[in-house]
Design a protein around this motif. Sequence first.
Motif, PDB file in Angstrom:
ATOM      1  N   ALA A  30       0.829  -1.209   0.000  1.00  0.00           N
ATOM      2  CA  ALA A  30       0.000   0.000   0.000  1.00  0.00           C
ATOM      3  C   ALA A  30       0.860   1.254   0.000  1.00  0.00           C
ATOM      4  O   ALA A  30       0.565   2.232  -0.704  1.00  0.00           O
ATOM      5  CB  ALA A  30      -0.933  -0.008   1.212  1.00  0.00           C
ATOM      6  N   ALA A  31       1.946   1.232   0.780  1.00  0.00           N
ATOM      7  CA  ALA A  31       2.843   2.397   0.824  1.00  0.00           C
ATOM      8  C   ALA A  31       3.521   2.624  -0.515  1.00  0.00           C
ATOM      9  O   ALA A  31       3.654   3.759  -0.984  1.00  0.00           O
ATOM     10  CB  ALA A  31       3.886   2.201   1.920  1.00  0.00           C
ATOM     11  N   ALA A  32       3.961   1.531  -1.144  1.00  0.00           N
ATOM     12  CA  ALA A  32       4.600   1.658  -2.451  1.00  0.00           C
ATOM     13  C   ALA A  32       3.610   2.168  -3.491  1.00  0.00           C
ATOM     14  O   ALA A  32       3.933   3.033  -4.320  1.00  0.00           O
ATOM     15  CB  ALA A  32       5.184   0.318  -2.885  1.00  0.00           C
ATOM     16  N   GLY A  33       2.383   1.647  -3.468  1.00  0.00           N
ATOM     17  CA  GLY A  33       1.364   2.127  -4.390  1.00  0.00           C
ATOM     18  C   GLY A  33       1.048   3.585  -4.179  1.00  0.00           C
ATOM     19  O   GLY A  33       0.867   4.345  -5.152  1.00  0.00           O
ATOM     20  N   ALA A  34       0.975   4.008  -2.918  1.00  0.00           N
ATOM     21  CA  ALA A  34       0.712   5.415  -2.616  1.00  0.00           C
ATOM     22  C   ALA A  34       1.841   6.306  -3.125  1.00  0.00           C
ATOM     23  O   ALA A  34       1.602   7.419  -3.609  1.00  0.00           O
ATOM     24  CB  ALA A  34       0.525   5.595  -1.111  1.00  0.00           C
ATOM     25  N   ALA A  35       3.085   5.821  -3.014  1.00  0.00           N
ATOM     26  CA  ALA A  35       4.227   6.601  -3.500  1.00  0.00           C
ATOM     27  C   ALA A  35       4.193   6.731  -5.021  1.00  0.00           C
ATOM     28  O   ALA A  35       4.498   7.796  -5.574  1.00  0.00           O
ATOM     29  CB  ALA A  35       5.529   5.935  -3.052  1.00  0.00           C
ATOM     30  N   VAL A  36       3.813   5.650  -5.703  1.00  0.00           N
ATOM     31  CA  VAL A  36       3.676   5.715  -7.163  1.00  0.00           C
ATOM     32  C   VAL A  36       2.589   6.718  -7.534  1.00  0.00           C
ATOM     33  O   VAL A  36       2.777   7.566  -8.422  1.00  0.00           O
ATOM     34  CB  VAL A  36       3.340   4.317  -7.733  1.00  0.00           C
ATOM     35  CG1 VAL A  36       2.956   4.419  -9.216  1.00  0.00           C
ATOM     36  CG2 VAL A  36       4.527   3.371  -7.566  1.00  0.00           C
ATOM     37  N   ALA A  37       1.455   6.641  -6.857  1.00  0.00           N
ATOM     38  CA  ALA A  37       0.353   7.551  -7.150  1.00  0.00           C
ATOM     39  C   ALA A  37       0.739   9.006  -6.891  1.00  0.00           C
ATOM     40  O   ALA A  37       0.396   9.900  -7.682  1.00  0.00           O
ATOM     41  CB  ALA A  37      -0.864   7.168  -6.310  1.00  0.00           C
ATOM     42  N   LYS A  38       1.448   9.255  -5.809  1.00  0.00           N
ATOM     43  CA  LYS A  38       1.885  10.624  -5.506  1.00  0.00           C
ATOM     44  C   LYS A  38       2.811  11.146  -6.591  1.00  0.00           C
ATOM     45  O   LYS A  38       2.719  12.319  -7.003  1.00  0.00           O
ATOM     46  CB  LYS A  38       2.580  10.677  -4.151  1.00  0.00           C
ATOM     47  CG  LYS A  38       3.033  12.076  -3.739  1.00  0.00           C
ATOM     48  CD  LYS A  38       3.692  12.068  -2.374  1.00  0.00           C
ATOM     49  CE  LYS A  38       3.994  13.502  -1.910  1.00  0.00           C
ATOM     50  NZ  LYS A  38       4.802  14.276  -2.854  1.00  0.00           N
ATOM     51  N   THR A  39       3.718  10.295  -7.058  1.00  0.00           N
ATOM     52  CA  THR A  39       4.639  10.705  -8.115  1.00  0.00           C
ATOM     53  C   THR A  39       3.877  11.069  -9.375  1.00  0.00           C
ATOM     54  O   THR A  39       4.154  12.089 -10.019  1.00  0.00           O
ATOM     55  CB  THR A  39       5.648   9.583  -8.403  1.00  0.00           C
ATOM     56  OG1 THR A  39       6.351   9.258  -7.200  1.00  0.00           O
ATOM     57  CG2 THR A  39       6.652  10.011  -9.466  1.00  0.00           C
ATOM     58  N   VAL A  40       2.901  10.259  -9.751  1.00  0.00           N
ATOM     59  CA  VAL A  40       2.083  10.550 -10.932  1.00  0.00           C
ATOM     60  C   VAL A  40       1.328  11.858 -10.738  1.00  0.00           C
ATOM     61  O   VAL A  40       1.315  12.727 -11.624  1.00  0.00           O
ATOM     62  CB  VAL A  40       1.104   9.397 -11.215  1.00  0.00           C
ATOM     63  CG1 VAL A  40       0.129   9.775 -12.334  1.00  0.00           C
ATOM     64  CG2 VAL A  40       1.858   8.125 -11.572  1.00  0.00           C
TER      65      VAL A  40
END
Length: 251
Positions: A30-40
Amino acid sequence: MTDSTLSGQFLDAAIGLLARVRDEEAGNIAAAGAAVAKTVADGGRLFAFGAGHSSLPAQDVVYRAGGLALMNLLAVPGTLGVDVMPATLGSALERVTGLAASVLDTSPANAGDLLVIISLSGRNTLPVEMAREARARGLTVVGLTSVAYARETASRAASGGFLLDHCDIVLDSKIAVGDAELTADGVEAPFAPASTVVTSALMQATMAAAAEALVARGIEPPLLRSGNVDGGHAWNGRVMKEYGDRIFYRR
């Protein structure tokens, strides 16, 4: 029902590992997915790197149906697998000091971007230095590795550290040292590696978590559709036009 055949034992082992990462790595996914989403959402770019067989899960999230269009492969020539002769050259390049900095110097990756680094052992120079250099340059670094290697082996990097020592988020594949799930009478070496199955699943789970996090932000996930379904090419053309400045595999 269990299967006593060796093929069945391997599938059971893979299923067990997948269940473990589902249950034990949910927070990190979940943390990794959130980081990807924030970057996008922040206008950053996404990159994935892996050497040898660890490059396969990285390639699996680049330019594929159902995947994020913005995920780019950070390729290091000669390290992607068995596409060079001799194949052992790739393993040798993983131990070259300074190569990671040169790769980042010539790549489009910049501060504010995100880099996923995949290395089963996390002990070789290239992934360790790649993580350290990327983080120093202001990238968010997600490491996908087997934590067991950091506990049971020695680092080959000059710094003495492992990949997991230089990451913002770590995903543990739970793969045992040696990456072989089976032994059998009459077979001298352990066999049936499961790291590709598990690591690819972790990558796709992270992309799914990213899509979920983007929707929560009110952003349509920039996903690609299959070119083999009606309307797929038109859909992909729209996505690539909208995000073309962040997509590098088409240039």
